[in-house]
Design a protein around this motif. Structure first.
Motif, PDB file in Angstrom:
ATOM      1  N   ASP A 155       0.832  -1.191   0.000  1.00 39.16           N
ATOM      2  CA  ASP A 155       0.000   0.000   0.000  1.00 39.16           C
ATOM      3  C   ASP A 155       0.873   1.251   0.000  1.00 39.16           C
ATOM      4  N   TRP A 156       1.057   1.847  -1.171  1.00 39.66           N
ATOM      5  CA  TRP A 156       1.833   3.071  -1.268  1.00 39.66           C
ATOM      6  C   TRP A 156       1.185   4.194  -0.472  1.00 39.66           C
ATOM      7  N   ASN A 157      -0.125   4.223  -0.460  1.00 36.64           N
ATOM      8  CA  ASN A 157      -0.812   5.307   0.244  1.00 36.64           C
ATOM      9  C   ASN A 157      -0.488   5.301   1.741  1.00 36.64           C
ATOM     10  N   ALA A 158      -0.248   4.109   2.289  1.00 29.65           N
ATOM     11  CA  ALA A 158       0.068   4.027   3.714  1.00 29.65           C
ATOM     12  C   ALA A 158       1.384   4.727   4.031  1.00 29.65           C
ATOM     13  N   LEU A 159       2.319   4.737   3.070  1.00 30.61           N
ATOM     14  CA  LEU A 159       3.623   5.341   3.320  1.00 30.61           C
ATOM     15  C   LEU A 159       3.529   6.855   3.483  1.00 30.61           C
ATOM     16  N   THR A 160       2.518   7.454   2.860  1.00 33.83           N
ATOM     17  CA  THR A 160       2.365   8.908   2.914  1.00 33.83           C
ATOM     18  C   THR A 160       2.232   9.402   4.351  1.00 33.83           C
ATOM     19  N   TRP A 161       1.548   8.625   5.174  1.00 31.20           N
ATOM     20  CA  TRP A 161       1.185   9.101   6.513  1.00 31.20           C
ATOM     21  C   TRP A 161       2.140   8.620   7.595  1.00 31.20           C
ATOM     22  N   LEU A 162       3.143   7.833   7.222  1.00 35.81           N
ATOM     23  CA  LEU A 162       4.104   7.376   8.218  1.00 35.81           C
ATOM     24  C   LEU A 162       5.181   8.424   8.444  1.00 35.81           C
ATOM     25  N   ASP A 163       5.565   8.630   9.718  1.00 29.46           N
ATOM     26  CA  ASP A 163       6.701   9.509   9.956  1.00 29.46           C
ATOM     27  C   ASP A 163       7.988   8.750   9.634  1.00 29.46           C
ATOM     28  N   ASP A 164       9.109   9.473   9.601  1.00 29.55           N
ATOM     29  CA  ASP A 164      10.357   8.849   9.174  1.00 29.55           C
ATOM     30  C   ASP A 164      10.779   7.695  10.084  1.00 29.55           C
ATOM     31  N   ALA A 165      10.486   7.837  11.373  1.00 27.24           N
ATOM     32  CA  ALA A 165      10.881   6.783  12.306  1.00 27.24           C
ATOM     33  C   ALA A 165      10.118   5.487  12.041  1.00 27.24           C
ATOM     34  N   SER A 166       8.921   5.607  11.471  1.00 25.22           N
ATOM     35  CA  SER A 166       8.089   4.426  11.226  1.00 25.22           C
ATOM     36  C   SER A 166       8.187   3.915   9.791  1.00 25.22           C
ATOM     37  N   LEU A 167       8.852   4.655   8.932  1.00 28.66           N
ATOM     38  CA  LEU A 167       8.931   4.294   7.525  1.00 28.66           C
ATOM     39  C   LEU A 167       9.971   3.198   7.341  1.00 28.66           C
ATOM     40  N   PRO A 168       9.574   2.000   6.927  1.00 29.73           N
ATOM     41  CA  PRO A 168      10.519   0.875   6.835  1.00 29.73           C
ATOM     42  C   PRO A 168      11.360   0.968   5.564  1.00 29.73           C
ATOM     43  N   LEU A 169      12.640   1.238   5.718  1.00 29.63           N
ATOM     44  CA  LEU A 169      13.510   1.514   4.576  1.00 29.63           C
ATOM     45  C   LEU A 169      13.609   0.322   3.628  1.00 29.63           C
ATOM     46  N   LEU A 170      13.927  -0.846   4.154  1.00 26.48           N
ATOM     47  CA  LEU A 170      14.087  -2.022   3.302  1.00 26.48           C
ATOM     48  C   LEU A 170      12.774  -2.373   2.608  1.00 26.48           C
ATOM     49  N   ASP A 171      11.701  -2.396   3.361  1.00 27.82           N
ATOM     50  CA  ASP A 171      10.416  -2.783   2.789  1.00 27.82           C
ATOM     51  C   ASP A 171       9.953  -1.796   1.728  1.00 27.82           C
ATOM     52  N   ALA A 172      10.151  -0.500   1.988  1.00 29.68           N
ATOM     53  CA  ALA A 172       9.741   0.506   1.012  1.00 29.68           C
ATOM     54  C   ALA A 172      10.619   0.444  -0.231  1.00 29.68           C
ATOM     55  N   ALA A 173      11.899   0.147  -0.061  1.00 26.43           N
ATOM     56  CA  ALA A 173      12.781  -0.003  -1.225  1.00 26.43           C
ATOM     57  C   ALA A 173      12.349  -1.192  -2.080  1.00 26.43           C
TER      58      ALA A 173
END
Length: 281
Positions: free
Chosen positions: A10-28
Motif C-alpha cells: 500500500d503506497w498510500n500508507a507510506l504517505t502518513w508514516l513519519d520517518d521513524a516508522s517508515l521501513p527503509l528495506l520494505d519501502a525499497a
C-alpha cells in the motif's frame, strides 16, 4: 511481520508514516515491485537478515564501534562481493534492491541501504548521507564521525577528501560548519525519494516516459505537493499524451511556485497541453 507486509502492498500508507516508522528495506522493495510486479519481498528480507546473523557473534565480540563496522564492511564487500557497478553506473537495476541483492551490484545509495540495514540489525547506528554527487554513510565514533563510501567497498573518507568531493557541487571548498551540515543524517523518506529521483532521471533521459511518470508519482506519495515533483510528473504526462493530468500538474506547479525560475517555460508547456487535443486510440 503482517504489519510490514501491509506497508509493502500500500503506497498510500507510506504517505502518513513519519520517518521513524517508515521501513527503509520494505519501502525499497516496494519501489522494486513497480518494475518487478511478481516480486516476493520475503526472500530479500531473509537475505539481509542472514547477512546480519552471520556477523552477529563476531561483531558482538568486538568493542570499538569503528572496528565492528570494519567487520561488516569486510563481510559485505570482500567476502560476499557487493560492489559498485562502475561499468554500468546508469543501469536502472542498480536502483532496484531485489536486483542489487541478487547481483551484488549497485549504485551508492542502494549499496548504502544494504550496509545500513545489516548494521542496524546489529545495533550499529549507521546513517545515510545525501552528500552531493555520491551517497555516503556515517557512523558516530569517539565524538566524531566515520564517513564511508559504500560504492567503493565502504572505504573511510578523510575530511580533506570530503571537502574536495563537495567543492564541484558547491563552487567552493566547504568550511567545517558547511561540511557538518552536508553530513547530516538522511531520513528514510529522503533516501527513498532520492532513489526514485534517480530512476526518474534515468527513465526521462531514455525517453521511457511511462516509467518516468511512475517514478515521480511515487515521489509524490512520499512527499505530497512537492513542487518539482508535481512539475516533473506533469511534463511526463505531456510526453505521454495524458493531457488532463499534464494540465492539472503543470497548473498546480505554477500555483505552488509562481516565482520559480522555470515558471515561464512551464506556462508554455501548459499552453501546449491546453491547445492539444486528446487523441483516442
Amino acid at each position: 511481520m503482517g504489519d510490514r507486509r501491509m506497508h509493502l502492498t500500500d503506497w498510500n500508507a507510506l504517505t502518513w508514516l513519519d520517518d521513524a516508522s517508515l521501513p527503509l528495506l520494505d519501502a525499497a522493495l516496494l519501489i522494486a515491485r513497480d518494475e518487478y510486479p511478481d516480486l516476493d519481498p520475503t526472500p530479500y528480507q531473509a537475505l539481509v537478515q542472514a547477512h546480519a546473523d552471520h556477523l552477529r557473534e563476531e561483531v558482538a565480540a568486538i568493542e570499538p564501534c569503528a572496528l565492528k563496522m570494519a567487520a561488516i564492511n569486510r563481510h559485505l564487500f570482500v567476502e560476499l562481493g557487493y560492489s559498485g557497478n562502475h561499468d554500468e553506473y546508469y543501469d536502472p537495476r542498480n536502483s532496484y534492491l531485489n536486483q542489487v541483492l541478487e547481483r551484488r551490484l549497485g549504485n551508492p545509495i542502494s549499496l548504502a541501504m544494504v550496509q545500513m540495514e545489516v548494521a542496524r540489525r546489529l545495533g550499529i547506528p549507521l546513517d545515510g548521507v545525501s552528500f552531493p554527487g555520491h551517497f555516503l554513510v556515517r557512523l558516530p565514533v569517539d565524538g566524531g564521525l566515520l564517513v564511508m563510501d559504500p560504492f567503493n567497498g565502504g572505504r573511510p573518507l578523510a575530511v580533506e577528501e570530503l571537502r574536495e568531493r563537495a567543492r564541484p557541487h558547491l563552487g567552493e571548498i566547504p568550511d567545517d560548519n558547511v561540511l557538518l551540515k552536508i553530513l547530516s543524517p538522511a531520513p528514510n523518506r529522503a533516501i527513498l525519494v532520492r532513489v526514485l529521483r534517480n530512476l526518474h532521471g534515468l527513465y526521462a533521459e531514455a525517453g521511457q516516459w511511462d516509467r518516468a511518470a511512475r517514478s515521480i508519482d511515487r515521489v509524490l506519495k512520499l512527499t505530497p505537493e512537492q513542487p518539482d515533483a508535481v512539475r516533473d510528473r506533469g511534463l511526463a504526462y505531456l510526453e505521454l499524451g495524458y493531457l488532463p493530468g499534464a494540465r492539472q500538474d503543470l497548473g498546480q506547479y505554477l500555483q505552488l511556485a509562481p516565482e520559480a525560475g522555470d515558471a515561464e517555460q512551464v506556462r508554455e508547456k501548459l499552453i501546449e497541453a491546453s491547445a492539444t487535443r486528446t487523441v483516442l486510440h
